[in-house]
Write an enzyme that holds these catalytic residues in place. Structure first.
Site, PDB file in Angstrom:
ATOM      1  CD  GLU A  29     -11.731  -1.678   1.532  1.00  0.00           C
ATOM      2  OE1 GLU A  29     -10.763  -2.353   0.880  1.00  0.00           O
ATOM      3  OE2 GLU A  29     -10.973  -0.810   2.445  1.00  0.00           O
ATOM      4  CB  THR A  45     -10.002  -5.522   7.752  1.00  0.00           C
ATOM      5  OG1 THR A  45      -8.787  -4.787   7.651  1.00  0.00           O
ATOM      6  CG2 THR A  45     -11.105  -4.310   8.166  1.00  0.00           C
TER       7      THR A  45
HETATM    8  N1  HSE Z   1     -13.114   1.420   9.327  1.00  0.00           N
HETATM    9  C1  HSE Z   1     -12.358   0.210   9.301  1.00  0.00           C
HETATM   10  C2  HSE Z   1     -12.061  -0.666  10.420  1.00  0.00           C
HETATM   11  C3  HSE Z   1     -10.879   0.484   8.588  1.00  0.00           C
HETATM   12  O1  HSE Z   1     -11.645  -0.060  11.390  1.00  0.00           O
HETATM   13  O2  HSE Z   1     -12.577  -1.715  10.521  1.00  0.00           O
HETATM   14  C4  HSE Z   1     -10.241  -0.640   8.161  1.00  0.00           C
HETATM   15  O3  HSE Z   1      -8.875  -0.291   7.512  1.00  0.00           O
END
Ligand code: HSE
Length: 373
Positions: free
Chosen positions: A187, A241
């Site tokens: 990740e 993301t």
């Molecule tokens: N917390 C992360 C974001 C999750 O919102 O960038 C991404 O799936």
């Protein structure tokens, strides 16, 4: 004889694409708790070069909803019935201690087969290193059940499924916390250093990340006797993301901090109490992240309104988007809410979208088939 060491940085991962805060990487110890009472469990590395127990293992890891409104980077939950599959095989054609990716399906050719640049490959390598495997090479097959860049934890599900398959192949020696660390390697490279998808994908249910250094996870038990349905509406739109993280503010006001903290506290209380109206209200309440991301997803504001007008207890962006997530306690009502949200995406955002109604996945990533050696 097996020797146990505290988890150390994996040398392979030193060339991460993202430059995360160095204090957030490679926690030396990990805490793992349940129902609010955390138990310390040091992450361990075996250097025993274990023998594989099976010829191959196939695993499944569920989709996840991260953030849940005010829980940016520290709250997430798993949803049932959708996710990714990974099969890990002992492969004499692969160099010992290495991983190769034999096959990827369901991703439309968009994912790299280079294991160093593939979520499943990165997590599998991390798990192999944690297990201390040096004499056996593995090949992986990845079946994507989740759309890429959808906000449903697609990269996390591939990483979680790979870590679980590799671990099972060698007799399930790693703890759940080790598996979260292995998946977090992936990740951090592909989307950012956040565990709010990988932790619930591996552990199931709702998970709170109390700290990253050391990594400290708390499982939040949602009552078994309460109904909770997620309405997930995924538009035909990609929201990577990394891009959606780049728009977030570097600083926030004290007023927003107080508001979001109180809402996140209320969200946790609502999960533990099975209080759906409270959960929905908190879900809808983010004043820091959602306002920056929502304008980048065509129609999102109208979709949220359509969900609430349709009877949902609350609605927000799932993870980094573009999927919208609403909650309800009635499956049939959830279908109607989903239709209204789909209409709003088309009417206000010009986006085609699909809706599904899902329950909480309380189990998390698991092996589903193993072939004997
Ligand atoms: N917390 C992360 C974001 C999750 O919102 O960038 C991404 O799936």
């Amino acid at each position: 004889m097996a020797i146990t060491l505290l988890y150390q940085p994996l040398p392979f991962f030193s060339r991460s694409v993202e430059k995360p805060n160095p204090n957030l990487r490679f926690p030396a110890a990990l805490k793992f708790g349940g129902g609010g009472s955390a138990v310390t469990a040091c992450s361990s590395v075996s250097i025993s070069d274990p023998e594989p127990r099976y010829a191959s293992v196939k695993s499944f890891a569920p989709a996840t909803v991260a953030n849940l409104g005010p829980g940016f980077d520290f709250l997430g939950c798993a949803v049932d019935g959708i996710g990714d599959f990974v099969t890990a095989r002992v492969d004499p054609g692969v160099r010992p201690g290495k991983v190769s990716i034999a096959e990827i399906s369901g991703a439309g050719g968009k994912l790299s087969k280079d294991p160093l640049w593939n979520c499943a490959g990165i997590a599998a390598i991390a798990a192999l290193q944690m297990l201390g495997v040096r004499s056996v090479g593995l090949s992986l097959s990845l079946e994507k059940g989740l759309p890429l860049g959808s906000g449903l934890g697609s990269s996390a599900a591939s990483a979680a499924a790979a870590a679980v398959a590799v671990n099972e192949l060698f007799g399930a020696r790693l703890s759940a916390s080790d598996l979260v660390l292995a998946a977090l390697e992936s990740e951090s490279k592909v989307s950012g250093y956040h565990a709010d998808n990988v932790a619930p994908s591996i552990m199931g249910g709702f998970v709170l990340i109390r700290s990253y250094n050391p990594l400290d996870l708390i499982r939040l038990k949602f009552p078994q006797d309460k109904n909770l349905f997620f309405v997930l509406v995924n538009p035909e739109f990609e929201a990577p993301t990394k891009k959606m993280r780049a728009v977030l503010p570097a600083e926030i006001t004290m007023a927003d901090h107080i508001w979001n903290s109180s809402q996140a506290g209320a969200l946790v209380a609502s999960v533990l109490q099975g209080d759906l109206p409270g959960l929905g209200k908190a879900l809808s309440s983010d004043k820091i992240v959602e306002p920056r991301r929502s304008p980048l997803i065509p129609g999102m504001e109208a979709v949220k309104k359509a969900a609430i007008d349709g009877g949902a207890y609350g609605c927000t962006i799932s993870g980094a988007g573009p999927t919208a997530v609403a909650v309800t306690d009635d499956e049939e009502r959830g279908k109607v809410i989903g239709e209204r949200m789909v209409e709003a995406f088309l009417r206000e955002g010009g986006l085609k979208a699909t809706a599904m109604v899902r329950k909480l996945d309380r189990v998390g990533a698991r092996p589903i088939f193993s072939a004997p050696r």
